[in-house]
Design an enzyme around this catalytic site. Structure first.
Site, mmCIF file in Angstrom:
data_model
loop_
_atom_site.group_PDB
_atom_site.id
_atom_site.type_symbol
_atom_site.label_atom_id
_atom_site.label_comp_id
_atom_site.label_asym_id
_atom_site.label_seq_id
_atom_site.Cartn_x
_atom_site.Cartn_y
_atom_site.Cartn_z
ATOM 1 N N ASN A 152 -20.971 84.874 -14.505
ATOM 2 C CA ASN A 152 -21.817 83.913 -13.793
ATOM 3 C C ASN A 152 -21.489 83.737 -12.308
ATOM 4 O O ASN A 152 -22.356 83.364 -11.530
ATOM 5 C CB ASN A 152 -21.864 82.566 -14.540
ATOM 6 C CG ASN A 152 -20.517 81.900 -14.617
ATOM 7 O OD1 ASN A 152 -19.481 82.546 -14.469
ATOM 8 N ND2 ASN A 152 -20.521 80.606 -14.848
ATOM 9 N N SER A 230 -14.481 79.546 -24.164
ATOM 10 C CA SER A 230 -13.265 78.912 -24.722
ATOM 11 C C SER A 230 -12.707 79.677 -25.915
ATOM 12 O O SER A 230 -11.492 79.785 -26.087
ATOM 13 C CB SER A 230 -13.570 77.472 -25.150
ATOM 14 O OG SER A 230 -13.787 76.688 -24.009
ATOM 15 N N GLY A 233 -10.937 82.683 -24.695
ATOM 16 C CA GLY A 233 -9.687 82.227 -24.073
ATOM 17 C C GLY A 233 -8.618 81.908 -25.104
ATOM 18 O O GLY A 233 -7.446 82.231 -24.926
ATOM 19 N N GLU A 250 -9.424 79.455 -17.560
ATOM 20 C CA GLU A 250 -10.504 78.613 -17.024
ATOM 21 C C GLU A 250 -11.691 78.814 -17.963
ATOM 22 O O GLU A 250 -12.326 79.865 -17.947
ATOM 23 C CB GLU A 250 -10.862 79.033 -15.593
ATOM 24 C CG GLU A 250 -9.696 78.993 -14.607
ATOM 25 C CD GLU A 250 -9.187 77.592 -14.314
ATOM 26 O OE1 GLU A 250 -9.877 76.611 -14.665
ATOM 27 O OE2 GLU A 250 -8.088 77.474 -13.749
ATOM 28 N N CYS A 284 -20.135 76.876 -15.504
ATOM 29 C CA CYS A 284 -19.214 76.177 -16.422
ATOM 30 C C CYS A 284 -19.206 74.681 -16.177
ATOM 31 O O CYS A 284 -18.995 73.894 -17.085
ATOM 32 C CB CYS A 284 -17.814 76.751 -16.281
ATOM 33 S SG CYS A 284 -17.183 76.656 -14.605
#
Ligand code: NAP
Length: 485
Positions: A152, A230, A233, A250, A284
């Site tokens: 993005n 997430s 991550g 992040e 985000c």
């Protein structure tokens, strides 16, 4: 792929078709890296790490500032590339490019001030003799940094990893996203042109589960700086723990905007429009939930709907476009599914609520800007990150319930509060669990050298160039015994 200072093909000659999400035009065919290619890139970074750690700070600074200046000179071309590759409206793509120039500039400056500290050992009565000991810290590069970035902000988020890593004297293996690889590859060309020595930056594009996984699991990589979903991550964090890597994550968000009954409704509405629908909500920090107090509900909704209906959806290359396409079919289908689930459970689409399929939209992944009223926290849309142009409107009646409503998801990235009473705003801000709370401003703001990052499932560690430099260095404590005489 850019490995050890050379532009090379994939070992198995595989290619990746890069598409424009606005019209499915094929923009480029690029090498698709395999696990073996990722290993070559990691090896190059590993071999170069000693040279990188010895390159003087003023040289690292000079190179980063040169890249910033080259990017500024090529900003028009870069912005158009971003707009075409990820469907970001040109005005926003220009802003991203300008921010990346800033990120590189901050990193160039930061390279010159990676300071240590002297530590007063004579504060310790034991062991004896501390009056004659000098203790001080220095910061050393971690070694090889794996930089994995999302689609993005295909330029600036990659620069938020690469530039601080280079500033700190590390080498980098970068993996831009398969859905938006071209800006990262163009940036690598600028590093090459600026004279970054071979092997310091290596860029490979390929599937995350293969190329990303190799970077995350390799014992030659010392730190991972990841921005993305997430769940991705969480998996990265688990795998990186096996080789005890530093990890900066992040991740996603479900950012609430709270509008209290004493708010300036006009300001709240324009912030809500910009932060919910900017880049089609594929940010985000985009506002996902708008939590209204009873006192402003009617006025807010009337103004909000009117403003949303004025948004222009269309070709990202046109300056008048506010909302472009969704990055891919998978993303579009997820938005459809979450909106359908919410309306089936009682939410009401005041505007939008469907794909756009006719005329100029027929070849792209377009979804109409949507205002969903009467969302409650039992609906999936109130807790799952939607990554699309959808505002979920929720209501709170009692003052003491605003913080709970804001904190009701697993995320904690950013939040905003609109009120004319600053003390009330600050008290509430302290109760909201998020990396940042903005009072009377949009949730989707970030300043490139300010602290940025989330709590809960939104992340771990902080970016912002100077903080990223700290994260990507190890602290070493040195003690000298000066002797008694
Ligand atoms: P994503 O699917 O997690 O992908 C991000 C990157 O990770 C891509 O380069 C991807 O590669 C790679 N990847 C995927 N699976 C992997 C694995 N198993 N191991 C290692 N790498 C892997 O995220 P996205 O859809 O591109 O981006 C949207 C998400 O990013 C949203 O959740 C958004 O909130 C979050 N985001 C967070 C921030 C922040 O700063 N907090 C900023 C922007 C975006 P491929 O795509 O090539 O497979």
């Amino acid at each position: 792929m850019y490995i050890d200072g050379r532009w090379v093909d994939s070992g198995d000659s595989a290619t990746l078709e890069v598409l424009n999400p606005a019209n499915q035009e094929v923009l480029a065919l690029i090498p698709k890296a395999s696990r073996e290619d990722a290993r070559r890139a990691i090896d190059a970074a590993f071999e170069a790490r000693e040279r990188a750690s010895k390159l003087a700070a003023h040289e690292r600074s000079r190179i980063l500032l040169k890249v910033a200046s080259l990017l500024e000179q090529n900003s028009r071309e870069m912005a158009v590339l971003i707009a075409r590759n990820v469907g970001k409206p040109l005005v926003d793509a220009e802003a991203e490019t300008a921010r990346a120039v800033l990120t590189l500039t901050f990193a160039g400056e930061e390279a010159k001030r990676i300071y240590g500290q002297t530590i007063p050992l004579d504060a310790h009565p034991i062991p004896a003799g501390n009056e004659n000991r000098l203790g001080f810290t220095i910061r050393e590069p971690v070694g090889v940094v794996g930089a994995i970035s999302p689609f993005n902000f295909p330029l600036n988020l990659l620069m938020h990893k690469v530039a601080p890593a280079i500033a700190a004297g590390n080498t980098v293996v970068a993996k831009p996203p398969s859905d938006g690889p071209l800006p990262g590859l163009m940036a690598a060309k600028l590093f090459e042109e600026a004279g970054l020595p071979n092997g310091f930056l290596n860029v490979v594009v390929g599937p995350g589960e293969v190329v990303g996984d190799e970077i995350v699991t390799s014992d030659k990589v010392n730190a991972i700086s990841f921005t993305g979903d997430s769940e991705t991550g969480r998996q990265i964090s688990e795998k990186a723990a096996r080789t005890n890597k530093k990890v900066i994550l992040e991740l996603g968000g479900h950012n609430p905007m709270i509008v209290l009954d004493d708010a300036d409704v006009g300001a709240a509405v324009s912030s809500a429009v910009a932060s919910t629908f900017g880049y089609s909500g594929q940010v985000c920090t985009a506002t996902r939930r708008i939590i209204l107090s009873e006192g402003v509900r009617g006025k807010f909704l009337a103004h909000f709907e009117e403003s949303v209906n004025k948004l222009r959806v269309g070709n990202p290359l046109e300056r008048t476009t506010n909302v472009g396409p969704i990055i891919n079919r998978r993303g579009l289908e997820k938005i459809e599914r979450l909106v359908e689930d919410a309306t089936a459970r009682g939410a009401v689409a005041k505007t939008g609520g469907a794909r756009l399929v006719s005329g100029e939209y027929s070849r792209g992944n377009f979804y109409a800007p949507t205002v969903l009223d009467k969302v409650d926290k039992g609906m999936e849309i109130a807790s799952k990150e939607i990554f699309g142009p959808v505002a979920a409107i929720m209501k709170v009646t009692r003052e003491e319930d605003f913080a709970d409503a804001a904190n009701s998801t697993v995320y904690g990235l950013q939040a905003s509060i609109f009120t004319s009473n600053l003390a009330r705003g600050i008290k509430l801000a302290k109760k909201v669990k998020a990396g940042a709370v903005l009072i009377n401003d949009r949730t989707n703001l970030r300043w490139d050298n300010a602290p940025f990052g989330g709590v809960k499932m939104s992340g771990m560690g902080r970016e912002g160039v100077s903080l990223a430099v700290t994260e990507l260095t190890d602290l070493k404590f040195i003690v000298v015994n000066l002797g008694e005489s």
